[in-house]
Design a protein around this motif. Structure first.
Motif, PDB file in Angstrom:
ATOM      1  N   GLU A  79       0.834  -1.208   0.000  1.00  0.00           N
ATOM      2  CA  GLU A  79       0.000   0.000   0.000  1.00  0.00           C
ATOM      3  C   GLU A  79       0.869   1.259   0.000  1.00  0.00           C
ATOM      4  O   GLU A  79       0.587   2.228  -0.712  1.00  0.00           O
ATOM      5  CB  GLU A  79      -0.926   0.002   1.215  1.00  0.00           C
ATOM      6  CG  GLU A  79      -1.907   1.162   1.229  1.00  0.00           C
ATOM      7  CD  GLU A  79      -2.922   1.072   2.357  1.00  0.00           C
ATOM      8  OE1 GLU A  79      -3.709   2.028   2.513  1.00  0.00           O
ATOM      9  OE2 GLU A  79      -2.928   0.056   3.091  1.00  0.00           O
ATOM     10  N   ARG A  82       2.336   1.801  -3.457  1.00  0.00           N
ATOM     11  CA  ARG A  82       1.335   2.318  -4.394  1.00  0.00           C
ATOM     12  C   ARG A  82       1.113   3.815  -4.187  1.00  0.00           C
ATOM     13  O   ARG A  82       0.991   4.574  -5.151  1.00  0.00           O
ATOM     14  CB  ARG A  82       0.017   1.559  -4.258  1.00  0.00           C
ATOM     15  CG  ARG A  82       0.024   0.178  -4.903  1.00  0.00           C
ATOM     16  CD  ARG A  82      -1.389  -0.366  -5.050  1.00  0.00           C
ATOM     17  NE  ARG A  82      -2.048  -0.526  -3.772  1.00  0.00           N
ATOM     18  CZ  ARG A  82      -1.990  -1.626  -3.023  1.00  0.00           C
ATOM     19  NH1 ARG A  82      -1.268  -2.664  -3.434  1.00  0.00           N
ATOM     20  NH2 ARG A  82      -2.635  -1.704  -1.873  1.00  0.00           N
ATOM     21  N   GLU A  83       1.047   4.238  -2.945  1.00  0.00           N
ATOM     22  CA  GLU A  83       0.835   5.670  -2.677  1.00  0.00           C
ATOM     23  C   GLU A  83       2.048   6.505  -3.093  1.00  0.00           C
ATOM     24  O   GLU A  83       1.896   7.610  -3.615  1.00  0.00           O
ATOM     25  CB  GLU A  83       0.509   5.891  -1.194  1.00  0.00           C
ATOM     26  CG  GLU A  83      -0.859   5.403  -0.784  1.00  0.00           C
ATOM     27  CD  GLU A  83      -1.988   6.082  -1.544  1.00  0.00           C
ATOM     28  OE1 GLU A  83      -1.834   7.254  -1.963  1.00  0.00           O
ATOM     29  OE2 GLU A  83      -3.044   5.440  -1.720  1.00  0.00           O
ATOM     30  N   ALA A  86       1.761   6.839  -6.684  1.00  0.00           N
ATOM     31  CA  ALA A  86       0.684   7.785  -6.994  1.00  0.00           C
ATOM     32  C   ALA A  86       1.167   9.228  -6.840  1.00  0.00           C
ATOM     33  O   ALA A  86       0.781  10.113  -7.616  1.00  0.00           O
ATOM     34  CB  ALA A  86      -0.518   7.530  -6.088  1.00  0.00           C
ATOM     35  N   MET A  87       2.028   9.468  -5.872  1.00  0.00           N
ATOM     36  CA  MET A  87       2.549  10.822  -5.677  1.00  0.00           C
ATOM     37  C   MET A  87       3.446  11.241  -6.840  1.00  0.00           C
ATOM     38  O   MET A  87       3.467  12.410  -7.232  1.00  0.00           O
ATOM     39  CB  MET A  87       3.288  10.911  -4.345  1.00  0.00           C
ATOM     40  CG  MET A  87       2.368  10.721  -3.147  1.00  0.00           C
ATOM     41  SD  MET A  87       3.234  10.731  -1.574  1.00  0.00           S
ATOM     42  CE  MET A  87       3.491  12.484  -1.372  1.00  0.00           C
ATOM     43  N   ARG A 123      -3.621  16.802  -2.981  1.00  0.00           N
ATOM     44  CA  ARG A 123      -3.499  15.389  -3.352  1.00  0.00           C
ATOM     45  C   ARG A 123      -2.368  14.714  -2.582  1.00  0.00           C
ATOM     46  O   ARG A 123      -2.497  13.573  -2.148  1.00  0.00           O
ATOM     47  CB  ARG A 123      -3.291  15.269  -4.864  1.00  0.00           C
ATOM     48  CG  ARG A 123      -4.494  15.677  -5.694  1.00  0.00           C
ATOM     49  CD  ARG A 123      -4.349  15.273  -7.138  1.00  0.00           C
ATOM     50  NE  ARG A 123      -3.306  16.018  -7.830  1.00  0.00           N
ATOM     51  CZ  ARG A 123      -3.495  17.167  -8.459  1.00  0.00           C
ATOM     52  NH1 ARG A 123      -4.703  17.728  -8.470  1.00  0.00           N
ATOM     53  NH2 ARG A 123      -2.498  17.777  -9.079  1.00  0.00           N
ATOM     54  N   ARG A 124      -1.256  15.428  -2.421  1.00  0.00           N
ATOM     55  CA  ARG A 124      -0.131  14.866  -1.670  1.00  0.00           C
ATOM     56  C   ARG A 124      -0.504  14.673  -0.199  1.00  0.00           C
ATOM     57  O   ARG A 124      -0.118  13.678   0.421  1.00  0.00           O
ATOM     58  CB  ARG A 124       1.094  15.772  -1.791  1.00  0.00           C
ATOM     59  CG  ARG A 124       1.786  15.646  -3.140  1.00  0.00           C
ATOM     60  CD  ARG A 124       2.862  16.702  -3.323  1.00  0.00           C
ATOM     61  NE  ARG A 124       3.918  16.643  -2.318  1.00  0.00           N
ATOM     62  CZ  ARG A 124       4.998  15.866  -2.387  1.00  0.00           C
ATOM     63  NH1 ARG A 124       5.135  15.029  -3.417  1.00  0.00           N
ATOM     64  NH2 ARG A 124       5.921  15.912  -1.442  1.00  0.00           N
ATOM     65  N   SER A 127      -2.445  11.449   0.080  1.00  0.00           N
ATOM     66  CA  SER A 127      -1.590  10.267  -0.062  1.00  0.00           C
ATOM     67  C   SER A 127      -0.720  10.064   1.172  1.00  0.00           C
ATOM     68  O   SER A 127      -0.542   8.936   1.642  1.00  0.00           O
ATOM     69  CB  SER A 127      -0.710  10.392  -1.304  1.00  0.00           C
ATOM     70  OG  SER A 127      -1.451  10.184  -2.486  1.00  0.00           O
ATOM     71  N   ARG A 130      -2.709   8.517   3.861  1.00  0.00           N
ATOM     72  CA  ARG A 130      -2.934   7.082   3.642  1.00  0.00           C
ATOM     73  C   ARG A 130      -1.668   6.282   3.971  1.00  0.00           C
ATOM     74  O   ARG A 130      -1.748   5.159   4.478  1.00  0.00           O
ATOM     75  CB  ARG A 130      -3.397   6.836   2.210  1.00  0.00           C
ATOM     76  CG  ARG A 130      -4.841   7.275   1.961  1.00  0.00           C
ATOM     77  CD  ARG A 130      -5.362   6.798   0.623  1.00  0.00           C
ATOM     78  NE  ARG A 130      -4.801   7.532  -0.488  1.00  0.00           N
ATOM     79  CZ  ARG A 130      -5.334   8.638  -1.009  1.00  0.00           C
ATOM     80  NH1 ARG A 130      -6.453   9.142  -0.499  1.00  0.00           N
ATOM     81  NH2 ARG A 130      -4.770   9.241  -2.041  1.00  0.00           N
ATOM     82  N   ILE A 131      -0.493   6.847   3.654  1.00  0.00           N
ATOM     83  CA  ILE A 131       0.757   6.171   3.999  1.00  0.00           C
ATOM     84  C   ILE A 131       0.881   6.043   5.516  1.00  0.00           C
ATOM     85  O   ILE A 131       1.203   4.962   6.044  1.00  0.00           O
ATOM     86  CB  ILE A 131       1.955   6.948   3.423  1.00  0.00           C
ATOM     87  CG1 ILE A 131       2.016   6.768   1.907  1.00  0.00           C
ATOM     88  CG2 ILE A 131       3.269   6.483   4.063  1.00  0.00           C
ATOM     89  CD1 ILE A 131       3.037   7.651   1.216  1.00  0.00           C
TER      90      ILE A 131
END
Length: 495
Positions: A79, A82-83, A86-87, A123-124, A127, A130-131
């Motif tokens: 996970e 993936r993040e 995504a960044m 957006r960052r 993310s 979530r991290i």
């Protein structure tokens, strides 16, 4: 995918030589002509730069989150990876938005903040949260990562001060080089063309190149002690003549298509992509002559930035990520494992992963930069933050000397760096690390001399030479790895 490997100099080369001379005499990035015609120019290549007396913001500068997160528990690794990928995509998308309106944003920092930097920070922030949550499910939740969310705009020749963005968030650039001190980006741009439209719209600049003959010999090696491991093992895996490319990065962004946002050359294991697990690699075909070596060796492609469209011009990792021009097939690739100047080496573990260099060194700073650039006949002169202009009949050489010390336990780490280390200046491994055979890659290209080529990069890294990097996954079988160690420790030259 189409590729070129040049054996003869052309009129294009002659133009490059003239431009190279102008570059040497005329002062870095303020050269008066574009060497290569872009795809949008007429047949005469009559495009001109619009010089302006103001500094042009060039790129987006964001703190690198992976360098600040603590050790990631195994169950959370997928996970988090993936993040992090995504960044990278978030920055790529923001850079496209910025590039479309670069000149306006240079004049109007509020537009940059509202249209690019603010949405990117949001957006960052999501993310990063979530991290932290993923790590917090299995270990103590990391605090303070949110301060890494804001990004800034910076000029190419700007080492520290952001041109636009939060005033309390300086750029994270501690480098002394990276081609940023030459002022090459100053005054360029105009008409929203970017730094050097003739070389692809987002770099490199003329000031990113230097005549190798102007560089003093600078290669030093630690003295070998009596117990040094002096042997070598060379594995022959070809030059990627079969054209295996993809924009994935199975080490840094496993399970994410286009995780690199630039195209990679692959030699060795042919099963390598973003979704390859250890079992896939163990069963994959290999281009290596010795079938006991199914290792993965990959690096960003080098392109001739001549305005010609490659077959990936509309693809991820290619034109969609502002990597343009003809991909060059190396004229030679050498993969050699060498010893340690202070003692014996031990076998590296199967599926050990090593990244050398930093794909984001232009904005991160050069602490992890490790690629070297030179020319055949001049390899006692190595460049870190410049591309070489080679004399006629000399070829461009890029080389990587990988980390040669292993922590004895892990085949990877959360930031893909801390499980391996470079030897110290005296050749010894740091405390807690053990010497392993060192991979040294040497990649040679026959390209026209002058400022007309570049490695692929993340879009916001502007194709700077300091961003070059190499990746390796060890998939030697046990028998062949024992031979490697025996040859290196025994002082023999083996293949």
């Amino acid at each position: 995918m189409g590729r070129t490997s040049r054996k003869k100099r052309s009129t294009l080369a002659n133009r490059a030589i003239i431009a190279s001379a102008a570059l040497i005499l005329g002062g870095g990035g303020l050269a008066a002509v574009n060497v290569y015609a872009s795809a949008g120019e007429g047949a005469a290549g009559s495009s001109h730069r619009n010089w302006q007396p103001v500094r042009q913001v060039s790129t987006i500068d964001c703190p690198e989150v992976v360098n600040e997160i603590p050790e990631v528990p195994g169950p959370a690794r997928a996970e988090v990876d993936r993040e992090l990928a995504a960044m990278d995509t978030q920055i790529t998308d923001a850079y496209r938005e910025f590039a479309d309106r670069r000149d306006r944003m240079a004049r109007d920092p509020e537009l940059a903040q509202n249209a690019v930097l603010g949405p990117l920070e949001a957006r960052r922030t999501a993310s990063i949260d979530r991290i932290a949550t993923a790590i917090g499910r299995r270990a103590e939740r990391p605090e303070g990562l949110g301060s890494l969310a804001p990004c800034s705009l910076r000029a190419d020749d700007e080492a520290d001060e952001p041109t636009a963005g939060p005033t309390d968030q300086p750029t994270d650039d501690g480098s002394t080089g990276n081609g940023s001190e030459d002022g090459g980006g100053e005054g360029e741009g105009g008409d929203d063309q970017g730094q050097d439209a003739g070389q692809g719209g987002n770099g490199p600049e003329d000031s990113d190149f230097v005549d190798i003959r102007s560089v003093q010999p600078n290669v030093e090696k630690p003295a070998r002690l009596r117990g040094a491991s002096r042997g070598t093992f060379t594995t022959e895996c070809g030059r990627n003549q079969n054209g295996k490319f993809n924009p994935d990065n199975v080490i840094a962004a496993p399970g994410v298509a286009n995780g690199a946002h630039h195209m990679h050359d692959y030699v060795g294991n042919q099963a390598t992509d973003a979704f390859s697990g250890d079992d896939d690699l163990a069963a994959g075909d290999t281009t290596c002559r010795n079938q006991g070596d199914r290792s993965t060796y990959y690096w960003p492609v080098l392109r001739l930035r001549n305005g010609a469209a490659e077959s990936d011009a509309e693809a991820d990792g290619g034109g969609k990520d502002q990597n343009t021009g003809e991909i060059q097939t190396p004229s030679q690739v050498t993969l050699k494992f060498v010893g340690n100047p202070t003692g014996k080496v031990r076998a590296m573990p199967r599926f050990l992963r090593i990244i050398t260099g930093d794909a984001k060194a232009f904005t991160n700073g050069d602490a992890n930069a490790n690629a070297s650039w030179s020319c055949t006949g001049f390899e006692d002169r190595q460049l870190k933050d410049k591309y070489p202009i080679c004399p006629e009949d000399s070829q461009v050489v890029r080389s990587f000397a990988f980390q040669s010390c292993w922590d004895g336990q892990n085949t990877d780490s959360a930031n893909h760096r801390t499980h391996v280390a470079f030897a110290q200046d005296d050749g010894r491994c740091p405390n807690g690390f053990r010497a392993i055979p060192q991979l040294v890659q040497r990649i040679v290209y026959d390209v026209p001399p002058g400022p007309g080529f570049a490695v692929d990069s993340f879009p916001e890294q502007l194709h700077k030479p300091v961003t070059d990097h190499g990746d390796f996954i060890n998939v030697f079988d046990d028998k062949l790895m024992r031979k490697v160690v025996s040859c290196v420790n025994g002082g023999r030259k083996c293949r």
